[in-house]
Design a protein around this motif. Sequence first.
Motif, PDB file in Angstrom:
ATOM      1  N   SER A  78       0.808  -1.222   0.000  1.00  0.00           N
ATOM      2  CA  SER A  78       0.000   0.000   0.000  1.00  0.00           C
ATOM      3  C   SER A  78       0.838   1.268   0.000  1.00  0.00           C
ATOM      4  N   GLY A  79       2.167   1.136  -0.024  1.00  0.00           N
ATOM      5  CA  GLY A  79       3.015   2.316  -0.119  1.00  0.00           C
ATOM      6  C   GLY A  79       3.712   2.677   1.177  1.00  0.00           C
ATOM      7  N   ALA A  80       4.715   3.548   1.056  1.00  0.00           N
ATOM      8  CA  ALA A  80       5.612   3.862   2.168  1.00  0.00           C
ATOM      9  C   ALA A  80       4.906   4.557   3.328  1.00  0.00           C
ATOM     10  N   ARG A  81       3.935   5.420   3.054  1.00  0.00           N
ATOM     11  CA  ARG A  81       3.274   6.142   4.147  1.00  0.00           C
ATOM     12  C   ARG A  81       2.448   5.188   5.012  1.00  0.00           C
ATOM     13  N   VAL A  82       1.781   4.231   4.392  1.00  0.00           N
ATOM     14  CA  VAL A  82       1.032   3.241   5.161  1.00  0.00           C
ATOM     15  C   VAL A  82       1.981   2.366   5.970  1.00  0.00           C
ATOM     16  N   VAL A  83       3.101   1.974   5.376  1.00  0.00           N
ATOM     17  CA  VAL A  83       4.098   1.181   6.094  1.00  0.00           C
ATOM     18  C   VAL A  83       4.563   1.917   7.343  1.00  0.00           C
ATOM     19  N   GLU A  84       4.862   3.199   7.216  1.00  0.00           N
ATOM     20  CA  GLU A  84       5.315   4.005   8.355  1.00  0.00           C
ATOM     21  C   GLU A  84       4.255   4.047   9.451  1.00  0.00           C
ATOM     22  N   GLU A  85       3.000   4.219   9.066  1.00  0.00           N
ATOM     23  CA  GLU A  85       1.930   4.301  10.058  1.00  0.00           C
ATOM     24  C   GLU A  85       1.713   2.985  10.782  1.00  0.00           C
ATOM     25  N   VAL A  86       1.824   1.874  10.057  1.00  0.00           N
ATOM     26  CA  VAL A  86       1.550   0.569  10.655  1.00  0.00           C
ATOM     27  C   VAL A  86       2.683   0.124  11.568  1.00  0.00           C
ATOM     28  N   TYR A  87       3.923   0.296  11.140  1.00  0.00           N
ATOM     29  CA  TYR A  87       5.057  -0.291  11.854  1.00  0.00           C
ATOM     30  C   TYR A  87       5.848   0.706  12.694  1.00  0.00           C
ATOM     31  N   GLY A  88       5.602   2.003  12.530  1.00  0.00           N
ATOM     32  CA  GLY A  88       6.393   2.992  13.253  1.00  0.00           C
ATOM     33  C   GLY A  88       6.179   3.008  14.750  1.00  0.00           C
ATOM     34  N   PRO A  89       4.942   3.102  15.231  1.00  0.00           N
ATOM     35  CA  PRO A  89       4.712   3.199  16.682  1.00  0.00           C
ATOM     36  C   PRO A  89       4.968   1.875  17.407  1.00  0.00           C
ATOM     37  N   ALA A  90       5.264   1.971  18.695  1.00  0.00           N
ATOM     38  CA  ALA A  90       5.355   0.772  19.532  1.00  0.00           C
ATOM     39  C   ALA A  90       3.975   0.147  19.657  1.00  0.00           C
ATOM     40  N   TRP A  91       3.940  -1.183  19.693  1.00  0.00           N
ATOM     41  CA  TRP A  91       2.640  -1.860  19.738  1.00  0.00           C
ATOM     42  C   TRP A  91       2.785  -3.244  20.328  1.00  0.00           C
ATOM     43  N   VAL A  92       1.794  -3.666  21.102  1.00  0.00           N
ATOM     44  CA  VAL A  92       1.722  -5.019  21.637  1.00  0.00           C
ATOM     45  C   VAL A  92       0.638  -5.776  20.879  1.00  0.00           C
ATOM     46  N   GLY A  93       1.022  -6.865  20.219  1.00  0.00           N
ATOM     47  CA  GLY A  93       0.049  -7.656  19.482  1.00  0.00           C
ATOM     48  C   GLY A  93       0.301  -7.599  17.987  1.00  0.00           C
ATOM     49  N   PRO A  94      -0.623  -8.163  17.205  1.00  0.00           N
ATOM     50  CA  PRO A  94      -0.451  -8.166  15.757  1.00  0.00           C
ATOM     51  C   PRO A  94      -0.545  -6.759  15.190  1.00  0.00           C
ATOM     52  N   ARG A  95       0.225  -6.505  14.141  1.00  0.00           N
ATOM     53  CA  ARG A  95       0.227  -5.196  13.492  1.00  0.00           C
ATOM     54  C   ARG A  95      -0.819  -5.090  12.394  1.00  0.00           C
ATOM     55  N   VAL A  96      -1.253  -6.217  11.879  1.00  0.00           N
ATOM     56  CA  VAL A  96      -1.995  -6.232  10.625  1.00  0.00           C
ATOM     57  C   VAL A  96      -3.309  -6.984  10.793  1.00  0.00           C
ATOM     58  N   LEU A 113       3.724  -0.535  -5.890  1.00  0.00           N
ATOM     59  CA  LEU A 113       4.026   0.730  -5.230  1.00  0.00           C
ATOM     60  C   LEU A 113       5.325   0.644  -4.439  1.00  0.00           C
ATOM     61  N   ASP A 114       6.038   1.754  -4.375  1.00  0.00           N
ATOM     62  CA  ASP A 114       7.283   1.815  -3.597  1.00  0.00           C
ATOM     63  C   ASP A 114       6.940   1.849  -2.111  1.00  0.00           C
ATOM     64  N   ASN A 115       7.447   0.859  -1.375  1.00  0.00           N
ATOM     65  CA  ASN A 115       7.177   0.812   0.060  1.00  0.00           C
ATOM     66  C   ASN A 115       8.377   1.199   0.911  1.00  0.00           C
ATOM     67  N   GLY A 116       9.510   1.463   0.285  1.00  0.00           N
ATOM     68  CA  GLY A 116      10.700   1.872   1.018  1.00  0.00           C
ATOM     69  C   GLY A 116      11.399   0.760   1.768  1.00  0.00           C
ATOM     70  N   LEU A 117      11.010  -0.493   1.511  1.00  0.00           N
ATOM     71  CA  LEU A 117      11.590  -1.633   2.222  1.00  0.00           C
ATOM     72  C   LEU A 117      12.575  -2.361   1.314  1.00  0.00           C
ATOM     73  N   ALA A 118      13.694  -2.795   1.894  1.00  0.00           N
ATOM     74  CA  ALA A 118      14.786  -3.324   1.083  1.00  0.00           C
ATOM     75  C   ALA A 118      14.822  -4.837   0.989  1.00  0.00           C
ATOM     76  N   GLY A 119      14.236  -5.558   1.929  1.00  0.00           N
ATOM     77  CA  GLY A 119      14.398  -7.004   1.996  1.00  0.00           C
ATOM     78  C   GLY A 119      13.698  -7.753   0.873  1.00  0.00           C
ATOM     79  N   SER A 120      14.211  -8.939   0.582  1.00  0.00           N
ATOM     80  CA  SER A 120      13.624  -9.763  -0.477  1.00  0.00           C
ATOM     81  C   SER A 120      12.253 -10.300  -0.092  1.00  0.00           C
TER      82      SER A 120
END
Length: 445
Positions: free
Chosen positions: A123-141, A248-255
């Motif tokens: 869904s793109g880099a901005r969504v990635v930042e919103e989902v994974y940026g903050p600290a969280w307990v439990g599933p992210r998705v 879409l570019d998500n800004g993530l490098a891993g395979s």
Amino acid sequence: MTTQIAGEVLRPLNDRPDTESTMLVTDDRPTTLAAVLEKVREVGPTLRAAALEGERAGRHSDATIAALDATGAFNIASPAEFGGAELPVRDQLDVVTEVSSWDGSAGWTVWVGASTNWIPAGSGARVVEEVYGPAWVGPRVAGSSHFPATRGRAKRVDGGWIVSGGPWTFGSDALWAPYTNLGCMADDGDGPHLVGVQVPRDELRFLDDWQVAGMRATGSVSVTLAADELFVPAHRVVDFRDVVAGTLDNGLAGSLWKAPSLGWAFSLMAGMSIGIAQGALARFLERSAGRPIRGTTYKNQLEAPLTHLMLTEVHSKIRSATLMAQANAAETDRLGELAAAGPPASPEYLQHFSARVLAETAYAAKWCAEAIELLQRNSGSTAIMDFEHIQRAWRDARVVTLHGALNLEALSENYGRLMAGIQPHDFAGITTLNRSAASAARNAG
């Protein structure tokens, strides 16, 4: 923010006072396969002991979610750029299998949390930042109703979209995730198409409609909007053809983020069935020692030839499912590495692989459910008691076979058509077989 279910106000795990939340969110979650598996095995007996309570409540307790989080199980498929373990799919498979062996509902929750990370990543880099940026307990998705027949609607307006409709069904992990991706139908003048809408949990209301035969503690309730309509910023509404194609570019490098999403999601789904069956087998061996078989002279069930024959059949079904799932997970990783290093595999190969993984996952679920049924049938009448793990495994495994994406006959036809040189049925949604065609159609539009 509060979560409302059946009129009762609950306090979600991540909405506690800051001091308590900080204690729960730690930076020392395990990040290697061996370390995560060790932690899961340590907490396994606790998961099994809490399973009945979770069933009766229709959701995991906050303590169960926190315990799973502490093992690192919810972090196995999170991006390395945000502190995630980002394990290969083959390693993720082992984690889902291990958790599922202790409690099927816990395995389902971890499977969803891991296998749907491709949705925010697509869904793109901005969504990635919103989902994974903050600290969280439990599933992210979490995700819900990514099928063309969804009741959700999205209408483009200045600066974003207006979302309405619902409810969105089968919202696995929505009770605990910071965002839920809702499937909605949109029409910009070129015909209706599916979009994925990333909605924060405080804009959602959760319905008390998860009264089911198995996987009860997953809390896979339907969700609705907190209001009749919701304005959603443009970056959180993505054409699902772009999501499935990963354009879409998500800004993530891993395979991992280049790996075929169906191989990722459904290899892990097979691991859930395998783990449930492995746990049922272990429980059968434990409870059968010294137990007589009624109607025979056998005083120890484990010494009876009829038990030996049954155990070999159970082993063969579980083993067959395991080998297929492991091969599919390893191939998913290889294809991700290939795409990350240069040109990806051909669209034709990826289509065949996706169709094969779906069909083989359906067979894995079938074989594991049949294996558990053999164990259940040979466990005596006490195995129907609600505290007995085998009966829960029996119901949970059957629920996996009824998942909307695992229609064995439809999947078998589609893969058989490809084997015969005929194109499979052309359909849209989360299990679209030809991801490249989906992207080409989007670009042409």
